[in-house]
Design a protein around this motif. Structure first.
Motif, mmCIF file in Angstrom:
data_model
loop_
_atom_site.group_PDB
_atom_site.id
_atom_site.type_symbol
_atom_site.label_atom_id
_atom_site.label_comp_id
_atom_site.label_asym_id
_atom_site.label_seq_id
_atom_site.Cartn_x
_atom_site.Cartn_y
_atom_site.Cartn_z
ATOM 1 N N TRP A 35 0.862 -1.178 0.000
ATOM 2 C CA TRP A 35 0.000 0.000 0.000
ATOM 3 C C TRP A 35 0.901 1.232 0.000
ATOM 4 C CZ3 TRP A 35 -5.184 0.077 -0.613
ATOM 5 C CH2 TRP A 35 -5.881 -1.123 -0.394
ATOM 6 N N TYR A 36 0.585 2.149 -0.885
ATOM 7 C CA TYR A 36 1.222 3.448 -0.933
ATOM 8 C C TYR A 36 0.152 4.500 -0.659
ATOM 9 C CZ TYR A 36 5.482 1.624 -3.174
ATOM 10 O OH TYR A 36 6.664 0.960 -3.457
ATOM 11 N N ARG A 37 0.591 5.701 -0.357
ATOM 12 C CA ARG A 37 -0.347 6.803 -0.201
ATOM 13 C C ARG A 37 0.264 8.083 -0.729
ATOM 14 N NH1 ARG A 37 -0.440 7.488 6.438
ATOM 15 N NH2 ARG A 37 1.656 8.398 6.664
ATOM 16 N N GLN A 38 -0.627 8.975 -1.116
ATOM 17 C CA GLN A 38 -0.194 10.276 -1.608
ATOM 18 C C GLN A 38 -1.100 11.341 -1.035
ATOM 19 O OE1 GLN A 38 0.146 10.638 -5.885
ATOM 20 N NE2 GLN A 38 1.555 12.356 -5.677
ATOM 21 N N ALA A 39 -0.513 12.188 -0.224
ATOM 22 C CA ALA A 39 -1.251 13.309 0.358
ATOM 23 C C ALA A 39 -1.177 14.493 -0.590
ATOM 24 C CB ALA A 39 -0.657 13.660 1.712
ATOM 25 N N PRO A 40 -2.109 15.411 -0.488
ATOM 26 C CA PRO A 40 -2.108 16.581 -1.368
ATOM 27 C C PRO A 40 -0.780 17.334 -1.306
ATOM 28 C CG PRO A 40 -4.152 16.465 -0.165
ATOM 29 C CD PRO A 40 -3.272 15.410 0.417
ATOM 30 N N GLY A 41 -0.199 17.579 -2.463
ATOM 31 C CA GLY A 41 1.038 18.335 -2.534
ATOM 32 C C GLY A 41 2.282 17.555 -2.152
ATOM 33 N N LYS A 42 2.125 16.244 -1.918
ATOM 34 C CA LYS A 42 3.269 15.447 -1.505
ATOM 35 C C LYS A 42 3.492 14.303 -2.486
ATOM 36 C CE LYS A 42 3.048 16.428 3.448
ATOM 37 N NZ LYS A 42 3.042 15.826 4.814
ATOM 38 N N GLN A 43 4.678 13.725 -2.400
ATOM 39 C CA GLN A 43 4.989 12.580 -3.246
ATOM 40 C C GLN A 43 4.349 11.315 -2.685
ATOM 41 O OE1 GLN A 43 9.319 12.476 -3.580
ATOM 42 N NE2 GLN A 43 9.221 13.624 -5.490
ATOM 43 N N ASP A 88 -2.673 11.137 8.292
ATOM 44 C CA ASP A 88 -2.873 9.934 7.483
ATOM 45 C C ASP A 88 -3.790 10.211 6.287
ATOM 46 O OD1 ASP A 88 -3.040 8.092 10.544
ATOM 47 O OD2 ASP A 88 -1.347 8.177 9.155
ATOM 48 N N THR A 89 -4.355 11.393 6.248
ATOM 49 C CA THR A 89 -5.231 11.756 5.140
ATOM 50 C C THR A 89 -4.461 11.704 3.826
ATOM 51 O OG1 THR A 89 -6.657 13.143 6.500
ATOM 52 C CG2 THR A 89 -6.606 13.615 4.135
ATOM 53 N N ALA A 90 -4.972 10.921 2.887
ATOM 54 C CA ALA A 90 -4.293 10.732 1.607
ATOM 55 C C ALA A 90 -5.138 9.835 0.719
ATOM 56 C CB ALA A 90 -2.922 10.101 1.812
ATOM 57 N N VAL A 91 -4.737 9.760 -0.529
ATOM 58 C CA VAL A 91 -5.268 8.731 -1.404
ATOM 59 C C VAL A 91 -4.354 7.511 -1.259
ATOM 60 C CG1 VAL A 91 -5.794 8.079 -3.772
ATOM 61 C CG2 VAL A 91 -6.202 10.429 -3.008
ATOM 62 N N TYR A 92 -4.951 6.384 -0.970
ATOM 63 C CA TYR A 92 -4.191 5.146 -0.754
ATOM 64 C C TYR A 92 -4.289 4.268 -1.996
ATOM 65 C CZ TYR A 92 -3.485 6.262 4.131
ATOM 66 O OH TYR A 92 -3.079 6.863 5.305
ATOM 67 N N TYR A 93 -3.140 3.761 -2.416
ATOM 68 C CA TYR A 93 -3.058 2.958 -3.632
ATOM 69 C C TYR A 93 -2.556 1.557 -3.324
ATOM 70 C CZ TYR A 93 -3.298 7.439 -6.097
ATOM 71 O OH TYR A 93 -3.691 8.669 -6.568
ATOM 72 N N CYS A 94 -3.192 0.591 -3.946
ATOM 73 C CA CYS A 94 -2.743 -0.782 -3.858
ATOM 74 C C CYS A 94 -1.688 -1.023 -4.939
ATOM 75 C CB CYS A 94 -3.941 -1.708 -4.066
ATOM 76 S SG CYS A 94 -3.555 -3.457 -3.966
ATOM 77 N N ASN A 95 -0.705 -1.843 -4.603
ATOM 78 C CA ASN A 95 0.425 -2.066 -5.508
ATOM 79 C C ASN A 95 0.846 -3.528 -5.463
ATOM 80 O OD1 ASN A 95 3.716 -2.231 -5.036
ATOM 81 N ND2 ASN A 95 3.170 -1.102 -6.892
ATOM 82 N N GLN A 111 -6.563 1.684 -8.633
ATOM 83 C CA GLN A 111 -6.998 3.063 -8.489
ATOM 84 C C GLN A 111 -6.951 3.415 -7.012
ATOM 85 O OE1 GLN A 111 -9.068 0.800 -7.831
ATOM 86 N NE2 GLN A 111 -10.680 1.648 -6.564
ATOM 87 N N GLY A 112 -6.879 4.637 -6.689
ATOM 88 C CA GLY A 112 -6.758 5.036 -5.297
ATOM 89 C C GLY A 112 -8.088 5.032 -4.573
ATOM 90 N N THR A 113 -7.993 4.973 -3.265
ATOM 91 C CA THR A 113 -9.164 5.145 -2.416
ATOM 92 C C THR A 113 -8.825 6.217 -1.391
ATOM 93 O OG1 THR A 113 -10.806 4.013 -1.023
ATOM 94 C CG2 THR A 113 -8.527 3.267 -0.811
ATOM 95 N N LEU A 114 -9.716 7.192 -1.250
ATOM 96 C CA LEU A 114 -9.439 8.359 -0.423
ATOM 97 C C LEU A 114 -9.759 8.092 1.037
ATOM 98 C CD1 LEU A 114 -8.712 11.384 -0.139
ATOM 99 C CD2 LEU A 114 -11.109 11.889 -0.686
ATOM 100 N N VAL A 115 -8.780 8.394 1.876
ATOM 101 C CA VAL A 115 -8.967 8.333 3.326
ATOM 102 C C VAL A 115 -8.836 9.757 3.862
ATOM 103 C CG1 VAL A 115 -8.000 7.517 5.497
ATOM 104 C CG2 VAL A 115 -8.118 5.976 3.525
ATOM 105 N N THR A 116 -9.856 10.204 4.548
ATOM 106 C CA THR A 116 -9.851 11.535 5.138
ATOM 107 C C THR A 116 -10.054 11.394 6.632
ATOM 108 O OG1 THR A 116 -10.808 12.474 3.121
ATOM 109 C CG2 THR A 116 -10.876 13.827 5.108
ATOM 110 N N VAL A 117 -9.107 11.917 7.385
ATOM 111 C CA VAL A 117 -9.179 11.844 8.844
ATOM 112 C C VAL A 117 -9.402 13.249 9.371
ATOM 113 C CG1 VAL A 117 -8.041 11.106 10.957
ATOM 114 C CG2 VAL A 117 -7.601 9.892 8.815
ATOM 115 N N SER A 118 -10.501 13.444 10.045
ATOM 116 C CA SER A 118 -10.825 14.756 10.589
ATOM 117 C C SER A 118 -10.303 14.854 12.014
ATOM 118 C CB SER A 118 -12.332 14.988 10.552
ATOM 119 O OG SER A 118 -12.986 14.049 11.381
ATOM 120 N N SER A 119 -9.742 16.008 12.309
ATOM 121 C CA SER A 119 -9.158 16.212 13.654
ATOM 122 C C SER A 119 -10.143 16.892 14.571
ATOM 123 C CB SER A 119 -7.877 17.030 13.534
ATOM 124 O OG SER A 119 -8.137 18.252 12.893
#
Length: 119
Positions: A35-43, A88-95, A111-119
């Motif tokens: 599993w990989y993830r990509q947060a907004p504006g990050k690699q 941990d908020t990011a789009v998570y990708y299976c690989n 394809q990615g699946t979006l995880v959004t964690v609200s504080s």
């Protein structure tokens, strides 16, 4: 092979989610699933990886909170995420990874699946 990720959503900090990655074919032939993830504006970054022998490795940021597992019989890989944090908020990708004898690594992505964690 096609990889279908699911299980993302909106969760409060401290909560849990379980991501699933269903493969259209056997995952047994792959050397590793990850599993990989990509947060907004990050690699994109590696979150967790599981080998064909079920050895696992995790990013330091998720150790002790996330667990990767695989069900070869059902061609599915899971990511159990506990104690979620806003970061941990990011789009998570299976690989899926296949290592060739000459050193090349073939990567397959879902394809990615979006995880959004609200504080």
């Amino acid at each position: 092979v096609q990889l279908q990720a699911s299980g993302g959503g909106l969760v409060q900090a401290g909560g849990s989610l379980r991501l699933s990655c269903a493969a259209s074919g056997s995952i047994f032939r792959f050397d590793a699933m990850a599993w990989y993830r990509q947060a907004p504006g990050k690699q994109r970054e590696l979150v967790a990886v599981i080998g064909s022998g079920s050895s696992t490795n995790y990013a330091d940021s998720v150790k002790g909170r996330f667990t990767i597992s695989r069900d070869n019989a059902n061609n599915t890989v899971y990511l159990q995420m506990n104690s979620l944090k806003a970061e941990d908020t990011a789009v998570y990708y299976c690989n899926a990874q296949l290592f060739r004898s000459w050193g090349q690594r073939d990567d397959y992505w879902g394809q990615g699946t979006l995880v959004t964690v609200s504080s």
